[in-house]
Design an enzyme around this catalytic site. Structure first.
Site, PDB file in Angstrom:
ATOM      1  N   ASP A 161       0.770  -1.236   0.000  1.00 21.73           N
ATOM      2  CA  ASP A 161       0.000   0.000   0.000  1.00 21.73           C
ATOM      3  C   ASP A 161       0.810   1.301   0.000  1.00 21.73           C
ATOM      4  O   ASP A 161       0.590   2.173  -0.830  1.00 21.73           O
ATOM      5  CB  ASP A 161      -0.933   0.025   1.216  1.00 21.73           C
ATOM      6  CG  ASP A 161      -1.840  -1.180   1.282  1.00 21.73           C
ATOM      7  OD1 ASP A 161      -1.627  -2.138   0.527  1.00 21.73           O
ATOM      8  OD2 ASP A 161      -2.767  -1.178   2.099  1.00 21.73           O
ATOM      9  N   GLU A 388       2.113 -10.061  11.178  1.00 25.00           N
ATOM     10  CA  GLU A 388       1.898  -9.661   9.783  1.00 25.00           C
ATOM     11  C   GLU A 388       3.222  -9.383   9.073  1.00 25.00           C
ATOM     12  O   GLU A 388       3.423  -9.806   7.936  1.00 25.00           O
ATOM     13  CB  GLU A 388       1.001  -8.418   9.779  1.00 25.00           C
ATOM     14  CG  GLU A 388       0.572  -7.935   8.421  1.00 25.00           C
ATOM     15  CD  GLU A 388      -0.352  -6.722   8.504  1.00 25.00           C
ATOM     16  OE1 GLU A 388      -0.835  -6.282   7.448  1.00 25.00           O
ATOM     17  OE2 GLU A 388      -0.581  -6.201   9.622  1.00 25.00           O
TER      18      GLU A 388
END
Length: 423
Positions: A161, A388
C-alpha cells in the site's frame, strides 16, 4: 513436542481460528473480510494439512469474480462496522459486496503448488478454476497492461500500500475533497506502524474517483489520479501466466489459450526495459502519467527472480540491500530516503514476499540465497510469533498478530529454516 512441532500446531490453530467457513480472514479485528492474495496464501497453507479446505478457499475467492474477469481485492461476506472503508464507501453494487480494484495475481502460482500435493484429488477442482483464472489474467492484460508492463490504478491494488514505489504518483493526487472519515486500522495496531493520514487521504481520493465513474476501467486508466507501473506485479504476472499455462497443459486445456498465456508472459518480458533504472541498476516503479521513476529500489525488484527475469548486473545491488538488514528482504532500501523499519511497506520485511522471492531463488539454482532467506524468515517467526510483518533490523514483530498468511508461509516453506533444510 519439539519446537518445530509446537510452531506447526500453532500455525494450524491460527489458520483454523481465522477460518470463517469457506474463506479465511487475515486476522481478527484489523482485517475482518476475505482479501485476494491473502486468500491464495491461505489456500497454500491449508494444502499442508487439509487439501479440501485449500481448494474451497480458492473457489470462494473466485466466486466473487466480476463479469469482466476481475477478482476484487476485498470480498465483504458479512457486515463488520469495525472496518473502514467498508462496502458502502466502495459502492460497487456487487453480490456479495466487494472493493472495486484487484490485487497481485498469485493464485495461479500457488494453485500449481497445491495441485502438486495431490494431482489426482485436485484435478477436477483445478480444471473448474482454470477458465476463471484465465479470465482474471485476461483482465490484467486488457485493463492494466496497456503500457507494456503491469500497472496499478491504486496503491492498494499492488498489495504494498504505502511502499516508497508509489511516492511519485501519490504526490500528484489531490486529496483536498475527501471529506471527514474515521480510520479503524489505528484502533487495532500502533499508528506508527500504519500508513500516515496524508497517505490515507490520497488512498480515499483515488477510491472516490473509481466509485464516481462507476468503476469504469477505461476511465480509471485514462483519467484516474494514479497509475504507476509496478515491477512486483509485472514479475508476479509473468510467473503466473507461465504457471497457468503449465496447469493448462496438465489439464488438457485448449492449446490456443495456453499459447496466449505464454505470449502474454513474453510481451511483459519484452516491456521490462521501460522500468529498468540505469542509475539504480534495478527494475523500479514508474509513474505512467509523468514518466518519473520511484526514488529507491523496493522488494518488488527482487521478484525478478520469481519471473526468471533477473539481470546479472542487478544481483549485487539487490544482495547489498539485503545485507543492510538482519532479517529477510526489506520492503525498501534502508540506505534510501523514506525508509522506516516498522511502518508497513516502507521498510519492514514480509514473510509472504520472502517466500515468493525464495521460489525464484530455488528455481534459478540460487540455493545458498534461498537457504539464507528461509533461515532468516524462520528465525523471525520462531522468535517473534505469527505477525503480519517484522522490523528487518532487529526482528521486532509488527502489524497484526495471529496472521493467516504468516502461518501459511511457516507451514509451506519457512519451517525448514530452523533445522537447516535447503530448497
Amino acid at each position: 513436542m519439539d519446537r518445530i512441532e509446537a510452531l506447526d500446531a500453532r500455525a494450524r490453530e491460527i489458520m483454523r481460528g481465522n477460518d470463517m467457513g469457506g474463506y479465511t480472514i487475515p486476522t481478527k479485528g484489523l482485517y475482518p473480510f476475505q482479501w485476494n492474495w491473502d486468500s491464495a496464501f491461505a489456500a497454500w497453507g491449508f494444502s499442508t494439512f487439509d487439501l479440501d479446505r485449500a481448494w474451497t478457499e480458492l473457489e470462494t475467492l473466485f466466486s466473487a469474480q466480476w463479469p469482466d474477469g476481475m477478482v476484487p481485492h476485498i470480498i465483504f461476506h458479512r457486515p463488520d462496522p469495525g472496518y473502514f472503508p467498508g462496502p458502502e464507501v466502495w459502492g460497487t453494487r456487487t453480490d456479495p459486496p466487494t472493493s472495486g480494484i484487484s490485487q497481485p495475481p498469485v493464485a495461479a502460482i500457488l494453485a500449481r503448488r497445491i495441485l502438486a500435493a495431490d494431482p489426482v484429488a485436485g484435478r477436477a477442482r483445478m480444471k473448474a478454476l482454470w477458465p476463471k483464472m484465465l479470465a482474471w489474467h485476461r483482465w490484467w492484460r486488457r485493463c492494466r497492461c496497456g503500457h507494456g508492463v503491469a500497472a496499478v490504478a491504486h496503491p492498494w491494488e499492488s498489495g504494498r500500500d504505502n511502499c516508497t514505489d508509489w511516492d511519485p504518483g501519490m504526490a500528484r493526487v489531490d486529496a483536498s475533497g475527501v471529506g471527514e472519515y474515521t480510520r479503524r486500522d489505528t484502533g487495532h495496531v500502533d499508528a506508527s506502524m500504519r500508513p500516515g493520514k496524508l497517505d490515507y487521504d490520497r488512498f480515499l481520493a483515488i477510491l472516490q474517483f473509481g466509485r464516481d465513474c462507476g468503476w469504469d476501467q477505461q476511465t480509471i486508466v485514462e483519467r484516474g489520479p494514479f497509475l504507476m507501473a509496478d515491477p512486483a506485479i509485472t514479475f508476479i504476472l509473468i510467473r503466473a501466466h507461465r504457471d497457468l499455462a503449465a496447469l493448462g497443459q496438465e489439464l488438457g486445456a485448449d492449446p490456443g489459450e495456453i499459447a496466449t498465456l505464454e505470449g502474454w508472459a513474453a510481451d511483459l518480458v519484452a516491456a521490462l526495459p521501460m522500468i529498468w533504472h540505469k542509475k539504480l541498476g534495478a527494475h523500479v516503479a514508474r509513474d505512467l502519467r509523468s514518466g518519473e521513476f520511484a526514488p529507491a529500489i523496493s522488494s518488488g525488484a527482487f521478484l525478478a527472480w520469481l519471473a526468471n527475469c533477473a539481470r546479472d548486473e542487478a544481483e549485487a545491488r539487490l544482495i547489498a540491500i539485503w545485507d543492510r538488514v538482519r532479517f529477510g528482504i526489506p520492503s525498501s532500501d534502508p540506505a534510501a530516503p523514506g525508509f522506516e523499519s516498522r511502518r508497513y511497506w516502507r521498510g519492514p520485511t514480509w514473510p509472504v514476499v520472502n517466500a515468493l522471492i525464495a521460489i525464484g531463488m530455488r528455481d534459478s539454482g540460487r540455493d545458498a540465497l534461498e537457504a539464507r532467506l528461509r533461515r532468516e524468515t524462520a528465525e523471525l517467526i520462531a522468535n517473534g510469533g505469527f505477525w503480519e510483518y517484522f522490523d528487518p533490523l532487529d526482528g521486532t514483530p509488527c502489524g497484526g498478530d495471529a496472521f493467516t498468511w504468516t502461518a501459511a508461509i511457516w507451514l509451506t516453506w519457512a519451517r525448514g529454516g530452523l533445522n537447516g533444510e535447503g530448497a
